[in-house]
Design an enzyme around this catalytic site. Structure first.
Site, short mmCIF file in Angstrom:
data_model
loop_
_atom_site.label_atom_id
_atom_site.label_comp_id
_atom_site.label_asym_id
_atom_site.label_seq_id
_atom_site.Cartn_x
_atom_site.Cartn_y
_atom_site.Cartn_z
N ASP A 22 63.74 44.46 -26.49
CA ASP A 22 63.76 45.13 -27.49
C ASP A 22 62.86 46.31 -27.38
OD1 ASP A 22 65.94 43.50 -28.33
OD2 ASP A 22 64.69 42.90 -29.98
N ASP A 23 62.73 47.13 -28.05
CA ASP A 23 61.81 48.43 -28.34
C ASP A 23 61.53 49.16 -27.31
OD1 ASP A 23 61.56 46.98 -30.75
OD2 ASP A 23 59.78 45.64 -30.06
N HIS A 130 66.36 47.00 -35.04
CA HIS A 130 64.99 46.59 -35.30
C HIS A 130 64.53 45.75 -36.37
CE1 HIS A 130 60.60 47.03 -34.44
NE2 HIS A 130 60.37 47.72 -35.29
#
Length: 282
Positions: A22-23, A130
């Site tokens: 993620d991210d 998110h």
């Protein structure tokens, strides 16, 4: 890559898992971690924050990898972008009290999908959220409608079928809380839309404990992983003082990049899915 699709060869002993970071775009250390693991063949996919400060700069390097790239729908973290953004607690309350400003959320989802296409030149391979906001009431319907309007057919992350064997109660509770915030409702809508999801979900923990703790949880996740499961991770390579999770992100990178990780995968007859899940494991 279809997380739910079985192996082309039933005789194969190996199960393929989707390891998803993620991210991407949050900062340069996160991007370096993702790119480093991609180069080692330790990732299947990464989720892009289209407004992340480093996203545009590091995207060419990302697109040169084998990774699938998904939209990391962000409604809770401000990077100075214009548009709808609320603290997570307020967003959850608004969603469950049916007080979401739906027009604003619709506009924000559309803006981020447009931003993804502008950055990458294509629609997302998959969509997640998110802080898992993609599954919240109201948000999920607007998201699926926006995908339909674009004739997009990504797979959608399902947090609602966590693998919990061998984990302590606090991590089981956290995984169940995340799942309870809308995974079942999202699953019904995804199925009605003819889209697909991962059969199981791994990687939820409390972002503490350094390398030692993460190695322990990794061993327990891999021991119960099934074909097509998604293992969520949050690696980084290097320190960013602005990131509260920086130390633990580095611990994740250390574990995921290690020779011991390769041995664990082999011990559990697992391989990390690439872009084509119908290929035999190498």
């Amino acid at each position: 890559m279809n997380p739910e699709r079985p192996s082309a060869s039933p005789a194969s002993e190996y199960r393929r898992i989707v390891v998803c970071a993620d991210d991407f775009g949050m900062n340069a250390t996160v991007d370096a971690g993702v790119l480093g693991l991609a180069g080692l063949g330790r990732l299947s996919a990464t989720s892009l924050l289209v407004d992340g400060p480093s996203a545009a700069h590091n995207l060419p390097a990302l697109l040169a990898t084998h990774l699938q790239v998904g939209l990391h729908l962000n409604l809770t973290e401000s990077f100075g972008q214009r548009g709808f953004c609320q603290p997570l607690k307020s967003l959850i309350q608004s969603a469950y009290l049916r007080r979401l400003p739906l027009d604003q959320v619709r506009t924000e989802i559309s803006r981020q999908l447009d931003g993804f296409q502008n950055l990458t030149g294509r629609l997302p391979d998959y969509v997640d959220g998110h802080q898992h906001v993609h599954q919240l009431p109201g948000v999920r319907d607007l998201l699926l409608q926006a995908l339909k309007d674009r004739a997009a057919t990504p797979w959608i992350r399902d947090t609602g079928r966590p693998r919990l064997a061998g984990l302590p109660w606090r991590l089981r509770v956290k995984a169940r809380v995340i799942a309870g915030l809308g995974a079942a409702g999202l699953r019904r809508r995804v199925q009605a839309a003819g889209l697909i999801q991962n059969p199981g979900f791994l990687g939820v923990y409390d972002f503490t404990g350094g390398v030692s703790a993460y190695e322990t949880w990794m061993s327990r996740w891999l021991a119960q992983a099934r074909d097509g499961d998604v293992l969520m991770c949050h690696p980084a390579q290097g320190t960013d003082a602005r990131d509260a999770l920086s130390d633990q992100r580095q611990a994740e990178y250390a574990v995921l990049s290690s020779a011991r990780m390769a041995q664990r995968l082999a011990d559990h007859h697992l391989t990390i899915a690439g872009t084509d899940p119908c290929k035999e494991p190498s």
